[in-house]
Design a protein around this motif. Structure first.
Motif: not given
Ligand code: SP5
Ligand code: ZN
Length: 351
Positions: A264, A266-271, A305, A308-309, A312
């Protein structure tokens, strides 16, 4: 004003010198260099540093039972006084037998004469070795988390405890997963004691913080939310971190686990981090368990990740706008460790 960094310099006294993993002594990754790398990076950026206040055994009693504290405090000396250093030549405290519930059905748990057996009453794994300076370092780490919480309770918007050894796998009466005392839980309790409850603990270490979850499982005064590698995919802590663990009794609904598949990014982890922030809605203060081992090249986790993740993630949590204690947990890639922490703190302060 950059946030203050509480740095327990006794961390260097904790030299686990490896771990016993599936019966084999391997090098291990929870190294003294971790603390030095984080401190050097933040000093270079110009963060203000301070030392932890001293701590009492009573402070530790707000989270841990006295038997565990007493064991950790005396384990090294007991081991030195035993025959194990000579025969078989083991220089670290490590458990040897475990009193699983069915091994002693309905029996009183007697205090064993052997320190190897005694260790099995408190250790959840064989990987978490105790050496000569482990207790002093663990105590200084706990003191750093408590000092950061005290500063936040006194009006600092945020404070970061740049500590090791980490804490989130340690529970009321057990230690493991490279953790001895639960630093984040101690900070959360202090925030409650200083009238900043309800508290939300947000754990973004790659692993589930089974200890923190256990400590607060039956209360809603401290909520616990975590995004982590799915234990069902074969990862530590193996038995805990599943989505159906939602809390018990008054704590029902105050525990949130968000397990993620290996790979997994950045996008899913940040979700997931965003869902944890929403879960903290209405909390009056926060503790962040800042593990940076979800980084894509970390040796202990298959999450992917980026730096940048993490930056964020810092911004997402900073935007919650509540008093915050940030406590270091895992993160094992020495080359990138400092930048990951600095990235998170930078993002957090953008708010
Ligand atoms: C605080 C924290 O991040 N604790 C993590 C403990 C997870 N340890 C599991 C270790 C399994 C053995 N590691 C060997 C890695 C070989 N690639
Ligand atoms: Zn971890």
């Amino acid at each position: 004003m950059p946030l203050p960094v509480v740095f327990p310099d006794k961390h260097v006294l904790h030299v686990p010198d490896g771990e016993i993993w599936v019966g084999v002594r391997i090098a291990g990754t929870e190294l003294p260099a971790r603390g030095e790398v984080i401190a050097a990076t933040l000093r270079r950026i110009g963060y203000p540093f301070l030392s932890p206040d001293s701590i009492s055994l009573t402070d530790l009693g707000s989270v841990h039972n006295p038997e565990l504290v007493d064991f950790l405090r005396t384990a090294w000396d007991r081991w030195q006084a035993s025959s194990y250093p000579a025969d078989p030549g083991q220089d670290r405290v490590v458990p040897y037998v475990f009193p699983l519930p069915d091994v002693i059905p309905g029996r009183r748990l007697r205090q064993p004469a052997s320190v190897g057996a005694l260790t099995g009453m408190f250790a959840m794994d064989t990987m978490t070795l105790i050496g000569p300076g482990t207790w002093e370092a663990a105590e200084d780490a706990a003191a750093a988390a408590l000092t950061a919480a005290t500063m936040v309770a006194a009006g600092s918007p945020a404070a970061y405890a740049a500590l090791r050894p980490p804490g989130h796998h340690a529970g009321t009466s057990f230690y493991g997963g490279s953790c001895y005392l639960n630093n984040a839980a101690l900070a959360a309790r202090r925030l409650v004691d200083r009238d900043l409850g309800p508290v939300v603990v947000i754990d973004i270490d790659a692993h589930h913080g089974n200890g923190t979850q256990q400590i607060f499982y039956e209360t809603d005064t401290v909520r616990y939310g975590s995004v982590h590698i799915d234990p069902a995919a074969g990862y530590f802590p193996h038995w805990l971190g599943f989505a159906d663990e939602v809390g018990d009794g008054e704590g029902h609904g105050a525990n949130l686990n968000l397990p993620l598949d290996p790979g997994t990014g950045d996008e899913k982890w940040l979700g997931g981090v965003g869902r944890l922030a929403a879960f903290g809605d209405g909390a009056r203060s926060m503790v962040v368990s800042l593990g940076v081992d979800a980084w894509k090249n970390d040796p202990e986790s298959p999450l992917q990740v980026s730096i940048d993740g993490y930056t964020r993630a810092g911004t997402l949590l900073g935007q919650m706008g509540i008093p915050t204690v940030i406590v270091q947990e895992g993160g094992y890639d020495l080359k990138t460790l400092g930048d990951l922490v600095a990235g998170f703190l930078d993002g957090f302060q953008r708010r």
